[in-house]
Design a protein around this motif. Structure first.
Motif, PDB file in Angstrom:
ATOM      1  N   ASP A   1       9.847   5.843   0.912  1.00 19.42           N
ATOM      2  CA  ASP A   1       8.906   6.912   0.570  1.00 19.42           C
ATOM      3  C   ASP A   1       7.718   6.400  -0.249  1.00 19.42           C
ATOM      4  OD1 ASP A   1      10.393   6.360  -1.675  1.00 19.42           O
ATOM      5  OD2 ASP A   1      10.776   8.450  -2.218  1.00 19.42           O
ATOM      6  N   TYR A   2       7.697   5.103  -0.535  1.00 28.98           N
ATOM      7  CA  TYR A   2       6.548   4.516  -1.248  1.00 28.98           C
ATOM      8  C   TYR A   2       5.636   3.737  -0.305  1.00 28.98           C
ATOM      9  CZ  TYR A   2       3.646   1.774  -4.358  1.00 28.98           C
ATOM     10  OH  TYR A   2       2.559   1.209  -4.977  1.00 28.98           O
ATOM     11  N   VAL A   3       6.210   2.790   0.416  1.00 24.36           N
ATOM     12  CA  VAL A   3       5.383   1.829   1.141  1.00 24.36           C
ATOM     13  C   VAL A   3       4.871   2.394   2.465  1.00 24.36           C
ATOM     14  CG1 VAL A   3       7.362   0.751   2.318  1.00 24.36           C
ATOM     15  CG2 VAL A   3       5.261  -0.569   1.926  1.00 24.36           C
ATOM     16  N   HIS A   4       3.596   2.106   2.763  1.00 26.55           N
ATOM     17  CA  HIS A   4       2.994   2.459   4.050  1.00 26.55           C
ATOM     18  C   HIS A   4       2.677   1.213   4.874  1.00 26.55           C
ATOM     19  CE1 HIS A   4       1.772   6.890   3.492  1.00 26.55           C
ATOM     20  NE2 HIS A   4       2.574   6.580   2.484  1.00 26.55           N
ATOM     21  N   ALA A   5       2.339   0.123   4.198  1.00 20.38           N
ATOM     22  CA  ALA A   5       2.027  -1.144   4.862  1.00 20.38           C
ATOM     23  C   ALA A   5       1.904  -2.212   3.786  1.00 20.38           C
ATOM     24  CB  ALA A   5       0.732  -1.038   5.677  1.00 20.38           C
TER      25      ALA A   5
ATOM     26  N   ILE B   1       5.184  -9.514  -6.131  1.00 17.34           N
ATOM     27  CA  ILE B   1       5.062  -8.180  -5.541  1.00 17.34           C
ATOM     28  C   ILE B   1       3.972  -7.437  -6.307  1.00 17.34           C
ATOM     29  CG2 ILE B   1       6.264  -6.103  -4.821  1.00 17.34           C
ATOM     30  CD1 ILE B   1       7.508  -8.695  -3.714  1.00 17.34           C
ATOM     31  N   LEU B   2       2.890  -7.128  -5.612  1.00 20.58           N
ATOM     32  CA  LEU B   2       1.778  -6.388  -6.203  1.00 20.58           C
ATOM     33  C   LEU B   2       1.668  -5.064  -5.465  1.00 20.58           C
ATOM     34  CD1 LEU B   2       0.746  -9.645  -5.542  1.00 20.58           C
ATOM     35  CD2 LEU B   2      -0.553  -8.973  -7.560  1.00 20.58           C
ATOM     36  N   THR B   3       1.394  -4.003  -6.178  1.00 20.22           N
ATOM     37  CA  THR B   3       1.553  -2.675  -5.589  1.00 20.22           C
ATOM     38  C   THR B   3       0.221  -1.916  -5.548  1.00 20.22           C
ATOM     39  OG1 THR B   3       2.167  -1.684  -7.710  1.00 20.22           O
ATOM     40  CG2 THR B   3       3.934  -2.674  -6.407  1.00 20.22           C
ATOM     41  N   GLY B   4       0.309  -0.615  -5.246  1.00 21.91           N
ATOM     42  CA  GLY B   4      -0.898   0.163  -5.021  1.00 21.91           C
ATOM     43  C   GLY B   4      -1.876   0.153  -6.178  1.00 21.91           C
ATOM     44  N   LEU B   5      -1.376   0.223  -7.405  1.00 24.30           N
ATOM     45  CA  LEU B   5      -2.281   0.184  -8.549  1.00 24.30           C
ATOM     46  C   LEU B   5      -2.955  -1.177  -8.682  1.00 24.30           C
ATOM     47  CD1 LEU B   5      -0.251   2.196 -11.241  1.00 24.30           C
ATOM     48  CD2 LEU B   5      -2.201   2.967  -9.864  1.00 24.30           C
TER      49      LEU B   5
ATOM     50  N   ALA C   1       0.842  -1.198   0.000  1.00 16.93           N
ATOM     51  CA  ALA C   1       0.000   0.000   0.000  1.00 16.93           C
ATOM     52  C   ALA C   1       0.875   1.244   0.000  1.00 16.93           C
ATOM     53  CB  ALA C   1      -0.915   0.001   1.215  1.00 16.93           C
ATOM     54  N   SER C   2       0.531   2.199  -0.895  1.00 20.61           N
ATOM     55  CA  SER C   2       1.359   3.401  -1.029  1.00 20.61           C
ATOM     56  C   SER C   2       0.749   4.633  -0.372  1.00 20.61           C
ATOM     57  CB  SER C   2       1.593   3.703  -2.518  1.00 20.61           C
ATOM     58  OG  SER C   2       0.378   4.066  -3.158  1.00 20.61           O
TER      59      SER C   2
ATOM     60  N   GLN D   1      -2.785   5.974   2.566  1.00 21.82           N
ATOM     61  CA  GLN D   1      -3.718   5.529   3.605  1.00 21.82           C
ATOM     62  C   GLN D   1      -4.980   4.901   3.022  1.00 21.82           C
ATOM     63  OE1 GLN D   1      -1.324   5.471   6.282  1.00 21.82           O
ATOM     64  NE2 GLN D   1      -3.408   5.200   7.053  1.00 21.82           N
ATOM     65  N   GLU D   2      -5.408   5.319   1.842  1.00 14.43           N
ATOM     66  CA  GLU D   2      -6.567   4.676   1.215  1.00 14.43           C
ATOM     67  C   GLU D   2      -6.265   3.219   0.902  1.00 14.43           C
ATOM     68  OE1 GLU D   2      -8.881   8.300  -1.097  1.00 14.43           O
ATOM     69  OE2 GLU D   2      -7.348   7.142  -2.162  1.00 14.43           O
ATOM     70  N   GLU D   3      -5.097   2.963   0.374  1.00 17.67           N
ATOM     71  CA  GLU D   3      -4.713   1.587   0.060  1.00 17.67           C
ATOM     72  C   GLU D   3      -4.477   0.765   1.324  1.00 17.67           C
ATOM     73  OE1 GLU D   3      -2.773   3.221  -4.073  1.00 17.67           O
ATOM     74  OE2 GLU D   3      -1.446   2.337  -2.557  1.00 17.67           O
ATOM     75  N   VAL D   4      -3.983   1.405   2.396  1.00 15.15           N
ATOM     76  CA  VAL D   4      -3.867   0.728   3.684  1.00 15.15           C
ATOM     77  C   VAL D   4      -5.242   0.286   4.163  1.00 15.15           C
ATOM     78  CG1 VAL D   4      -3.285   1.011   6.125  1.00 15.15           C
ATOM     79  CG2 VAL D   4      -1.730   1.891   4.370  1.00 15.15           C
ATOM     80  N   GLN D   5      -6.214   1.172   4.010  1.00 14.76           N
ATOM     81  CA  GLN D   5      -7.575   0.826   4.417  1.00 14.76           C
ATOM     82  C   GLN D   5      -8.097  -0.383   3.638  1.00 14.76           C
ATOM     83  OE1 GLN D   5     -10.226   4.178   4.439  1.00 14.76           O
ATOM     84  NE2 GLN D   5     -12.072   2.942   4.795  1.00 14.76           N
ATOM     85  N   LEU D   6      -7.816  -0.429   2.347  1.00 17.63           N
ATOM     86  CA  LEU D   6      -8.282  -1.541   1.524  1.00 17.63           C
ATOM     87  C   LEU D   6      -7.624  -2.856   1.922  1.00 17.63           C
ATOM     88  CD1 LEU D   6      -8.483   0.154  -1.999  1.00 17.63           C
ATOM     89  CD2 LEU D   6     -10.398  -0.619  -0.590  1.00 17.63           C
TER      90      LEU D   6
END
Length: 387
Positions: free
Chosen positions: A131-135, A241-245, A90-91, A93-98
């Protein structure tokens, strides 16, 4: 030919070959016919990620069954399966929520996943940018394969160990029912195959053999671009590895309560939306990195509209985005290619029966490598009324 098979499968990609596998597992005699020397289409042009985590609940169940099949075969015969897990990074907070919402869904489904903090992600995946990853959300049961190696070795296993009769370089030109319990298949070379049932899993031969059914289907074709770096010196990145998109695109996240509201905020005119880009990484067995991918669509009848060129602006965008996520030792690209797969506009897979004993199954879309083994197990049972 004097032999009458219980099942004739046309098309030796993942979908066709796993149907053959499960038929053989149930004691049926099987002929598998392939028009080319070896499979050359969607099965060998993808990432080789087996990721049930990215699918809706129905197909996640098929994918989880596929994991069992892959591991069971790997324990008997090396088909290149690597048990190294998958992670969604997740990049924001919205993606962290998902991913937090998806972890709850997976807990309720009994599918193991682990939420990782930013620090845990950075520790687990070398080169990941702070600077990319949040969780992250990690799925320890998921595997990777080398697509071209996997299908080749699977066919070798079935022919040497399971009694599969495999006929490559064999083009089918006619498929016709004879009475209530026999189908006759004729090849371009004049050979005749007879079977109780035929399963057609090849899109091109579907179009040739049943043009009217094909023309009235809801199939569309997706074109994807992918890249491969040179081998990464002294560097190892395990798993898928799957990312925010990806989090914003994969069907599994559609079931998250916040998904619709988060998607509604996205810029509909962005480059990644226009070309269906989401950034994936997988390190191949030779140490190179596979990066992608993009998505362009056309009705199956208009596949030529997609062309055969690679868009350099799409490749450049994917590389630029990848560099925002991982600091790899090298981003020097040694290979670029596109793959194509068919999928349905309205349904999750295309299924049609001709004359009771001729069954067309295709259009599995991007679910093929993950879902084929599990789906075909159930489908064989249904086709042959097996318990």
């Amino acid at each position: 030919m004097n032999t009458k098979y219980d099942l004739i499968v046309i098309g030796s990609g993942a979908l066709g070959t796993f149907h053959a596998y499960h038929a053989l597992q149930n004691g049926l005699s099987v002929a598998l016919i392939e028009k080319d020397k070896q499979p050359v289409s969607a099965t060998v042009r993808n990432f080789g990620q087996v990721v049930p985590s990215g699918m809706d609940t129905k197909w996640q169940n098929y994918g989880r069954e596929s994991l069992k099949v892959y591991n069971d075969i790997q324990n008997k015969f090396d088909i290149s399966v690597r048990n190294n897990g998958s992670i969604y990074l997740a990049s924001n907070q919205e993606e962290v929520q998902l991913i937090e919402e998806l972890s709850i869904i997976n807990k309720n489904n009994g599918y193991e996943s682990h939420l990782l903090t930013k620090e845990q992600c950075l520790d687990k995946y070398p080169g990941l940018r702070a600077d990319y990853v949040h969780a992250g959300l990690f799925f320890p049961e998921e595997v990777t394969v080398e697509p071209r190696v996997m299908i080749s070795r699977l066919l070798q296993f079935l022919t040497s160990e399971k009694g599969l009769q495999y006929y490559p370089n064999t083009k089918v030109v006619r498929c016709e029912a004879w009475g209530d319990n026999e189908v006759e298949v004729e090849t371009a070379g004049g050979a005749i195959f007879k079977g109780a049932k035929v399963l057609l899993c090849c899109g091109s031969e579907f179009k040739t053999l049943y043009p009217d059914v094909f023309a009235n289907s809801d199939l569309e074709v997706t074109k994807l671009q992918m890249l491969q770096t040179r081998p990464q010196p002294g560097y190892e990145l395990k798993g898928s590895i799957l990312t925010g998109l990806s989090i914003r695109r994969y069907e599994a996240f559609y079931e998250c309560p916040s998904f619709d509201a988060i998607k509604a905020k996205e810029n509909a005119d962005s480059f990644e939306k226009k070309w269906g880009v989401h950034i994936l990484f997988k390190q191949a067995a030779d140490g190179s990195m596979i990066i992608g991918d993009s998505h362009e669509y056309a009705d199956a009848a208009n596949i030529d509209d997609l062309g055969f060129d690679l868009r350099t602006d799409v490749d450049e965008f994917m590389i630029d985005e990848a560099k925002k996520i991982f600091n790899l030792p090298t981003y020097e690209i040694q290979n670029r290619w596109f793959g194509m797969y068919s999928q349905c506009k309205e349904n999750d897979i295309f299924q049609h029966t001709v004359d009771n004993n001729i069954h067309i199954v295709t259009g599995i879309g991007g679910k093929g490598m993950t879902g084929s083994a599990g789906f075909s197990k159930e489908n064989i049972k249904q086709l042959f009324n097996l318990s």
